[in-house]
Design a protein around this motif. Structure first.
Motif, PDB file in Angstrom:
ATOM      1  N   ASN A   4       0.924  -1.177  -0.004  1.00  0.00           N
ATOM      2  CA  ASN A   4       0.082  -0.132   0.029  1.00  0.00           C
ATOM      3  C   ASN A   4       1.040   1.236  -0.027  1.00  0.00           C
ATOM      4  N   GLN A  35      -0.346  -0.909   8.501  1.00  0.00           N
ATOM      5  CA  GLN A  35      -1.665  -1.480   8.145  1.00  0.00           C
ATOM      6  C   GLN A  35      -1.541  -3.108   8.302  1.00  0.00           C
ATOM      7  N   SER A  40       3.320  -0.463   4.106  1.00  0.00           N
ATOM      8  CA  SER A  40       2.756   0.801   3.631  1.00  0.00           C
ATOM      9  C   SER A  40       4.336   1.721   3.386  1.00  0.00           C
TER      10      SER A  40
END
Length: 127
Positions: A4, A35, A40
């Protein structure tokens, strides 16, 4: 692994977000969140000669073995991970820094949730 990225592309919105970080006192580990089950990232500097990207890794997440065409400096901001460089294993924790040499295979894996700063230095003589 799900990846992400908060700011991988160069759209105007992300560039303005990076501009807002300039000339401010920053706590890097607060600029990227965890996350569940994923990695991330947040790019905070991107220039022709290099970049600085922050990453957060959930426990047991990582990056598979790969190479990069230029040196990379990794500093652990929080938590613990294992790093492999050309088959050698290194245990790393908050405050540790390691340099991944250009064109040398490397990988990493989270022992606990961890955050890191990745500084890429481009060799402009060979561009």
């Amino acid at each position: 692994m799900e990846f992400n990225s908060e700011t991988l592309n160069e759209s105007g919105k992300q560039c303005r977000a990076r501009d807002e970080l300039r000339a401010k006192v920053l706590n890097l580990k607060d600029l990227v969140g965890y996350q569940d089950g994923s990695v991330s990232s947040r790019m905070i500097v991107s220039t022709r000669t290099g970049s600085v990207t922050l990453f957060s890794f959930d426990e047991n997440e990582g990056l598979s073995e790969h190479t990069a065409p230029f040196d990379a400096v990794v500093t652990i901001l929080e938590g613990e991970c294992e790093v492999w460089i050309q088959g050698e294993t290194h245990q790393m924790k908050e405050g540790n820094t390691i340099i991944f040499p250009a064109n040398v295979p490397h990988a990493l894996s989270a022992v606990t949730r961890f955050k890191m700063s990745l500084t890429m230095i481009r060799d402009t003589e060979h561009d």
